[in-house]
Design a protein around this motif. Structure first.
Motif, PDB file in Angstrom:
ATOM      1  N   ALA A  29       0.827  -1.212   0.000  1.00  0.00           N
ATOM      2  CA  ALA A  29       0.000   0.000   0.000  1.00  0.00           C
ATOM      3  C   ALA A  29       0.860   1.260   0.000  1.00  0.00           C
ATOM      4  N   GLU A  30       1.939   1.263   0.791  1.00  0.00           N
ATOM      5  CA  GLU A  30       2.831   2.426   0.823  1.00  0.00           C
ATOM      6  C   GLU A  30       3.497   2.647  -0.523  1.00  0.00           C
ATOM      7  N   LEU A  31       3.919   1.567  -1.164  1.00  0.00           N
ATOM      8  CA  LEU A  31       4.541   1.695  -2.480  1.00  0.00           C
ATOM      9  C   LEU A  31       3.540   2.201  -3.511  1.00  0.00           C
ATOM     10  N   LYS A  32       2.314   1.682  -3.460  1.00  0.00           N
ATOM     11  CA  LYS A  32       1.270   2.157  -4.379  1.00  0.00           C
ATOM     12  C   LYS A  32       1.060   3.658  -4.219  1.00  0.00           C
ATOM     13  N   ASP A  45      -6.094   1.857  -6.244  1.00  0.00           N
ATOM     14  CA  ASP A  45      -6.831   1.034  -5.280  1.00  0.00           C
ATOM     15  C   ASP A  45      -7.478  -0.186  -5.937  1.00  0.00           C
ATOM     16  N   THR A  46      -7.633  -0.169  -7.259  1.00  0.00           N
ATOM     17  CA  THR A  46      -8.243  -1.307  -7.956  1.00  0.00           C
ATOM     18  C   THR A  46      -7.203  -2.218  -8.605  1.00  0.00           C
ATOM     19  N   VAL A  47      -5.940  -1.867  -8.454  1.00  0.00           N
ATOM     20  CA  VAL A  47      -4.853  -2.604  -9.106  1.00  0.00           C
ATOM     21  C   VAL A  47      -4.457  -3.825  -8.273  1.00  0.00           C
ATOM     22  N   MET A  48      -4.337  -4.969  -8.933  1.00  0.00           N
ATOM     23  CA  MET A  48      -3.835  -6.174  -8.268  1.00  0.00           C
ATOM     24  C   MET A  48      -2.316  -6.079  -8.184  1.00  0.00           C
ATOM     25  N   PHE A  55       0.168 -13.327  -5.988  1.00  0.00           N
ATOM     26  CA  PHE A  55      -0.670 -12.200  -5.601  1.00  0.00           C
ATOM     27  C   PHE A  55      -0.447 -11.862  -4.139  1.00  0.00           C
ATOM     28  N   ALA A  56      -0.433 -10.549  -3.853  1.00  0.00           N
ATOM     29  CA  ALA A  56      -0.114 -10.061  -2.516  1.00  0.00           C
ATOM     30  C   ALA A  56      -1.157  -9.047  -2.070  1.00  0.00           C
ATOM     31  N   SER A  57      -1.363  -8.976  -0.756  1.00  0.00           N
ATOM     32  CA  SER A  57      -2.293  -7.999  -0.195  1.00  0.00           C
ATOM     33  C   SER A  57      -1.571  -6.672   0.020  1.00  0.00           C
ATOM     34  N   GLY A  65      15.097  -7.159  -2.943  1.00  0.00           N
ATOM     35  CA  GLY A  65      15.201  -8.133  -4.014  1.00  0.00           C
ATOM     36  C   GLY A  65      13.870  -8.637  -4.543  1.00  0.00           C
ATOM     37  N   ASP A  66      12.767  -8.323  -3.855  1.00  0.00           N
ATOM     38  CA  ASP A  66      11.447  -8.745  -4.341  1.00  0.00           C
ATOM     39  C   ASP A  66      11.128  -8.053  -5.660  1.00  0.00           C
ATOM     40  N   GLU A  67      10.393  -8.770  -6.513  1.00  0.00           N
ATOM     41  CA  GLU A  67       9.890  -8.198  -7.758  1.00  0.00           C
ATOM     42  C   GLU A  67       8.406  -7.942  -7.566  1.00  0.00           C
ATOM     43  N   ILE A  68       7.991  -6.716  -7.820  1.00  0.00           N
ATOM     44  CA  ILE A  68       6.599  -6.311  -7.612  1.00  0.00           C
ATOM     45  C   ILE A  68       5.974  -5.999  -8.960  1.00  0.00           C
ATOM     46  N   ALA A  69       4.784  -6.513  -9.199  1.00  0.00           N
ATOM     47  CA  ALA A  69       4.067  -6.239 -10.440  1.00  0.00           C
ATOM     48  C   ALA A  69       2.707  -5.625 -10.124  1.00  0.00           C
ATOM     49  N   PHE A  70       2.361  -4.577 -10.823  1.00  0.00           N
ATOM     50  CA  PHE A  70       1.052  -3.930 -10.689  1.00  0.00           C
ATOM     51  C   PHE A  70       0.232  -4.239 -11.920  1.00  0.00           C
ATOM     52  N   ILE A  71      -0.905  -4.889 -11.705  1.00  0.00           N
ATOM     53  CA  ILE A  71      -1.736  -5.399 -12.794  1.00  0.00           C
ATOM     54  C   ILE A  71      -3.130  -4.816 -12.676  1.00  0.00           C
TER      55      ILE A  71
END
Length: 77
Positions: A29-32, A45-48, A55-57, A65-71
């Motif tokens: 949420a902070e990154l978003k 707020d509607t992005v997975m 999938f992450a909450s 090192g984590d890879e984050i994807a916004f879908i």
């Protein structure tokens, strides 16, 4: 560092397929919120979100090192 991937209209808004950012210790949420403000991203707020292809909450904490994807949601018929 973390690789952040963007898809669909988010990719267009950012102008890049991915960014390298330091998101370690932040929640999804902070990154978003941070990216939405920096790149004027709509409707985050509607992005997975996926972290390391799962999938992450919004309250999941990102590790170095984590890879984050916004879908974003897709529509079609």
């Amino acid at each position: 560092m973390n690789k952040v991937l963007f898809f669909a209209h988010l990719r267009d808004a950012v102008g890049e397929e991915f960014l390298s950012v330091d998101a370690s210790g932040k929640t999804v949420a902070e990154l978003k919120t941070e990216l939405a403000a920096k790149y004027n991203l709509p409707k985050m707020d509607t992005v997975m979100t996926a972290v390391n292809e799962e999938f992450a909450s919004n309250d999941e904490v990102i590790q170095d090192g984590d890879e984050i994807a916004f879908i974003p949601p897709v529509s079609g018929g």
